[in-house]
Design a protein around this motif. Sequence first.
Motif, mmCIF file in Angstrom:
data_model
loop_
_atom_site.group_PDB
_atom_site.id
_atom_site.type_symbol
_atom_site.label_atom_id
_atom_site.label_comp_id
_atom_site.label_asym_id
_atom_site.label_seq_id
_atom_site.Cartn_x
_atom_site.Cartn_y
_atom_site.Cartn_z
ATOM 1 N N LYS A 37 0.820 -1.198 0.000
ATOM 2 C CA LYS A 37 0.000 0.000 0.000
ATOM 3 C C LYS A 37 0.859 1.255 0.000
ATOM 4 N N THR A 38 0.368 2.257 -0.719
ATOM 5 C CA THR A 38 1.111 3.504 -0.901
ATOM 6 C C THR A 38 0.289 4.681 -0.401
ATOM 7 N N ALA A 39 0.955 5.565 0.315
ATOM 8 C CA ALA A 39 0.326 6.799 0.795
ATOM 9 C C ALA A 39 1.066 7.997 0.247
ATOM 10 N N LEU A 40 0.324 9.033 -0.052
ATOM 11 C CA LEU A 40 0.888 10.322 -0.432
ATOM 12 C C LEU A 40 0.678 11.268 0.742
ATOM 13 N N THR A 79 3.867 11.600 10.389
ATOM 14 C CA THR A 79 2.918 10.683 9.745
ATOM 15 C C THR A 79 3.632 9.781 8.753
ATOM 16 N N SER A 80 4.545 10.353 7.984
ATOM 17 C CA SER A 80 5.299 9.546 7.013
ATOM 18 C C SER A 80 6.082 8.446 7.716
ATOM 19 N N LYS A 81 6.764 8.797 8.800
ATOM 20 C CA LYS A 81 7.557 7.808 9.545
ATOM 21 C C LYS A 81 6.668 6.706 10.118
ATOM 22 N N LEU A 82 5.529 7.100 10.684
ATOM 23 C CA LEU A 82 4.649 6.109 11.299
ATOM 24 C C LEU A 82 4.063 5.174 10.248
ATOM 25 N N MET A 83 3.670 5.722 9.113
ATOM 26 C CA MET A 83 3.079 4.869 8.078
ATOM 27 C C MET A 83 4.103 3.884 7.544
ATOM 28 N N ILE A 84 5.340 4.323 7.419
ATOM 29 C CA ILE A 84 6.392 3.396 6.993
ATOM 30 C C ILE A 84 6.569 2.287 8.030
ATOM 31 N N GLU A 85 6.550 2.643 9.293
ATOM 32 C CA GLU A 85 6.649 1.641 10.370
ATOM 33 C C GLU A 85 5.508 0.636 10.289
ATOM 34 N N ARG A 86 4.335 1.088 9.843
ATOM 35 C CA ARG A 86 3.150 0.221 9.774
ATOM 36 C C ARG A 86 3.042 -0.505 8.439
ATOM 37 N N GLY A 87 4.072 -0.422 7.605
ATOM 38 C CA GLY A 87 4.094 -1.224 6.391
ATOM 39 C C GLY A 87 3.715 -0.511 5.108
ATOM 40 N N LEU A 128 -2.132 3.927 -5.472
ATOM 41 C CA LEU A 128 -2.256 4.921 -4.416
ATOM 42 C C LEU A 128 -3.448 4.536 -3.548
ATOM 43 N N ASP A 129 -3.184 4.360 -2.258
ATOM 44 C CA ASP A 129 -4.211 3.879 -1.332
ATOM 45 C C ASP A 129 -4.659 4.932 -0.324
ATOM 46 N N ALA A 130 -3.865 5.966 -0.120
ATOM 47 C CA ALA A 130 -4.235 6.993 0.851
ATOM 48 C C ALA A 130 -3.562 8.303 0.486
ATOM 49 N N VAL A 131 -4.283 9.386 0.743
ATOM 50 C CA VAL A 131 -3.757 10.730 0.555
ATOM 51 C C VAL A 131 -3.942 11.494 1.856
ATOM 52 N N VAL A 132 -2.862 12.049 2.363
ATOM 53 C CA VAL A 132 -2.907 12.879 3.571
ATOM 54 C C VAL A 132 -2.607 14.311 3.149
ATOM 55 N N PHE A 146 -4.516 5.718 11.470
ATOM 56 C CA PHE A 146 -5.709 4.893 11.716
ATOM 57 C C PHE A 146 -6.772 5.157 10.661
ATOM 58 N N LEU A 147 -7.030 6.426 10.364
ATOM 59 C CA LEU A 147 -8.073 6.769 9.402
ATOM 60 C C LEU A 147 -7.715 6.329 7.989
ATOM 61 N N CYS A 148 -6.430 6.236 7.690
ATOM 62 C CA CYS A 148 -5.995 5.737 6.388
ATOM 63 C C CYS A 148 -6.121 4.225 6.276
ATOM 64 N N SER A 149 -6.131 3.555 7.394
ATOM 65 C CA SER A 149 -6.028 2.091 7.413
ATOM 66 C C SER A 149 -7.391 1.423 7.316
ATOM 67 N N GLU A 150 -7.351 0.111 7.093
ATOM 68 C CA GLU A 150 -8.579 -0.679 7.039
ATOM 69 C C GLU A 150 -9.253 -0.784 8.404
#
Length: 250
Positions: A4-7, A19-27, A77-81, A218-222
């Motif tokens: 999954k990819t986030a912008l 947020t970028s660091k945390l999302m990378i930590e979460r895969g 692209l799975d999420a946009v912040v 959390f809001l970006c995730s399933e």
Amino acid sequence: MSQKTALVTGAARGIGLATSKLMIERGWQVAMLDRDKEELEKVSAELQHATAFYCDVSIPSEIDQTVPAILERFGRLDAVVNNAGVAHFGPIEGTDFETWRTVMDTNLDGVFLVSQATADALKKTRGAIVNIASISGLRASTLRVAYGTSKAAVIHLTKQQAAEFGEFGVRVNCVCPGPVRTKLAMAVHSQDIIDAYHDAIPLNRYGSEQEIAEVIEFLCSERASYVTGQIIASDGGFESTGIGLPSLRS
């Protein structure tokens, strides 16, 4: 191509970087956008699964070039912040139109433009948008006519997006941070202001960038698969306590 990819916009510092660091930590793999090219390249170089994209979200042509580049790089692209923002604090009569437009161009137009440019990609993945507003968009305060109004508009834009994109399975939510203990805030907040905030916030402290990032991820995730159109104040209860900090007014 299956990861999954986030912008994340405004990713060079503060909440965007956290947020970028945390999302990378979460895969997640993360496309980090910012107009501060030097700082963006420095911080992104220290992160695996992150790619830097220089982009000013207030300029449509730069967005039109950047979004296809992100899709070519990641394939999805799975999420946009939508985090990029600028602040101006001053009295209404001292806020000229150029300043007003500068704030609106980034804080409101940037959210609209990035969301519009990424909508088709998000529909394909049934992804998510998280817009970053502010407690200043939920409650009035002095010296924030442009900033507060721009963030209030982002809140309503979020609801419009949620209503329209829902039929495609795209969720759209908004996070409204309260006072956050950033380097900038601590540099400009006097002790009187810090004490006043502590008195007005039920949790009696500033929040951290990490705490805001947790809500965003959390809001970006399933895990938030049935949450859309929501305005979430991550503010220690500040929004619940009314208005009027004398130290800020003076």
